[in-house]
Design a protein around this motif. Structure first.
Motif: not given
Length: 487
Positions: A74, A103, A107, A110, A145, A148, A177
């Motif tokens: 994150t 989310r 997560v 990532s 998120e 990213d 962010q």
């Protein structure tokens, strides 16, 4: 024997701070290389509430590993490989139970990216892409998120145009962010857009970031300073980042970076000290084992270097590490083992390309010195057209030289070493390439200066190329002083 790597890439699409506390930093570097700093409690992630009463029990080691892994994906802070694997397992279970949890998908994606990068396993990248795109489908295109994560994935695949696209979208979705900025800086750098890279760093440095992420911000600043040739400032930023790191894995990453900077300036004892400190902190650190082996080879400790390289490439080796090991064998006259490593290199590249990684730069570098130089030129011309960074300029210039096109080669070798064109990094290899090309064009004065500069920057920068540089200087002898081409 055909040494070609035939698989093409398949990618989908400020001024430095004041130099204060210099003596303190020197002491700090020594202390960091000697042991682990005491850890501090991690700050809470966005959206999490503090415990309403004081004095909750300290989390156990497993809970800390889980929290650190979540912080990594994150916030973009390095974490231990076991923690990432555990996080992936939990997130896989979560998205099976709640497939509309955007989310959780972000997560998970990532985490796949970070595990693939840390373990040198590109097989995680297609999984990451599926998870991140699912997150976008669930929440929509302003999902910072997921954006990213897609930017980080594109960087892991060496796809700088895609990283720029996703990074700019992420920044637009969440301009305050901090995690949107580092991938964008790397993307601009890979595209040769150094002005925007520096401007983005300025914006990042101006943000109010918490203690948990500040070391990662300093590490990003160090990378930009290194590219501009500000080596002392880069070392200072990474040293401070290591001092402020909150986990062994994070500290190991920054110490390995300090070791790499020491290697680049030819300070071999300092490089070895930092690489070994990084390995003590995190045995899964990927850059440190090869860096340690490279340094041992430069120190003349060949048997230890070979053992270190063999350990580094034992499981899921990085292609660049196999190339280094093969060249070390070649420098020792051991052509059989060298060819074995080059064969492993081809296998590793195929596996990497299957995961969507653009390996054109590395293939071009390999072909220029160990295969077909014209194959290297063709690949690197296309790579330069798509993402014209300094690394590609240097590689294309050298491939052209190896193919006998020295006039054109000089153009690219000059770009790679010209501060006005973005080539501010002090690289012994780049300057060596420039000097050899100038020598072939009978520009003897500049050739001598640049070959001498390469050996001043790092007298042991390559087991294959240092003897070439020394022999070329002996052949040049005393030459009349000539002005550089720019004059």
């Amino acid at each position: 024997m055909d040494n070609r790597l035939s698989e093409p890439g398949t990618s989908p699409v400020p001024e430095p701070p004041r130099r204060s506390r210099r003596v303190l930093r020197r002491v700090l570097v020594a202390s960091l290389a000697g042991g682990v700093l005491a850890g501090a409690a991690l700050t809470l992630l966005p959206g999490e509430r503090r415990h309403p009463v004081a004095g909750p029990p300290a989390p156990g080691p497993r809970a800390q590993v889980r929290t650190q892994a979540l912080t990594t994906v994150t916030y973009g802070v390095p974490a231990a490989l076991p923690g990432l694997t555990g996080l992936i397992g939990r997130q896989e279970a979560r998205v099976r139970a709640q497939p509309r949890d955007a989310r959780a998908w972000a997560v998970l994606g990532s985490a796949y990216v970070e595990r693939g990068r840390r373990a040198a396993d590109a097989a995680d990248y297609p999984r990451a892409e599926r998870a991140l795109r699912t997150s976008l489908e669930v929440r929509g295109t302003r999902n910072a998120e997921a954006l990213d994560g897609l930017a980080a994935l594109a960087l892991a695949r060496r796809d700088f145009p895609a990283a720029k696209q996703y990074g700019e979208q992420a920044l637009k979705a969440a301009p305050k962010q901090w995690s949107a900025y580092p991938p964008l800086i790397d993307a601009y750098t890979g595209l040769g857009d150094y002005k925007n890279a520096r401007a983005t760093l300025d914006k990042l440095m101006g943000l109010r970031t918490g203690a948990a992420v500040r070391p990662a911000v300093m590490a990003r600043a160090a990378a930009v300073y290194r590219d501009r040739g500000w080596r002392e400032d880069a070392v200072a930023q990474l040293t401070d980042a290591a001092a402020a790191a909150r986990t062994p894995a994070e500290q190991a990453a920054w110490l390995a970076g300090v070791g790499q900077l020491a290697w680049e300036r030819g300070d071999l004892p300092d490089a070895l000290r930092h690489f070994e400190a990084a390995l003590r902190l995190d045995p899964d650190q990927r850059a440190a084992p090869a860096g340690r082996a490279r340094t041992l080879a430069a120190l003349g400790r060949t048997s230890e270097a070979l053992a270190g390289y063999r350990a580094a490439v034992k499981e899921r080796p990085r292609p660049e590490d196999l190339l280094e090991l093969g060249e070390l064998y070649e420098s020792l006259g051991q052509t059989g083992p060298a060819e074995e490593e080059y064969a492993r290199l081809r296998t590793a590249v195929r596996r990497s390309v299957d995961g969507g990684v653009d390996e054109e730069l590395l293939i071009g570098q390999f072909e220029a010195d160990h295969g077909d130089p014209w194959e290297a030129v063709d690949r690197l011309r296309e790579e330069w057209r798509r993402q014209p960074g300094i690394e590609v300029a240097d590689a294309l210039g050298w491939a052209l030289h190896r193919a006998g096109e020295d006039e054109e080669a000089l153009t690219y070798a000059t770009v790679a070493t010209d501060k006005a064109k973005g080539g501010g990094v002090r690289s012994a290899l780049y300057v060596f390439h420039l000097g050899v090309i100038e020598g072939e064009l009978d520009r003897y004065g500049p050739a001598q200066r640049h070959l001498e500069e390469a050996l001043r920057i790092n007298p042991r920068f390559s087991p294959l190329r240092v003897p070439v540089a020394r022999e070329a200087l002996r052949e040049l002898g005393d030459v009349p002083d000539e002005p550089p081409p720019s004059e």
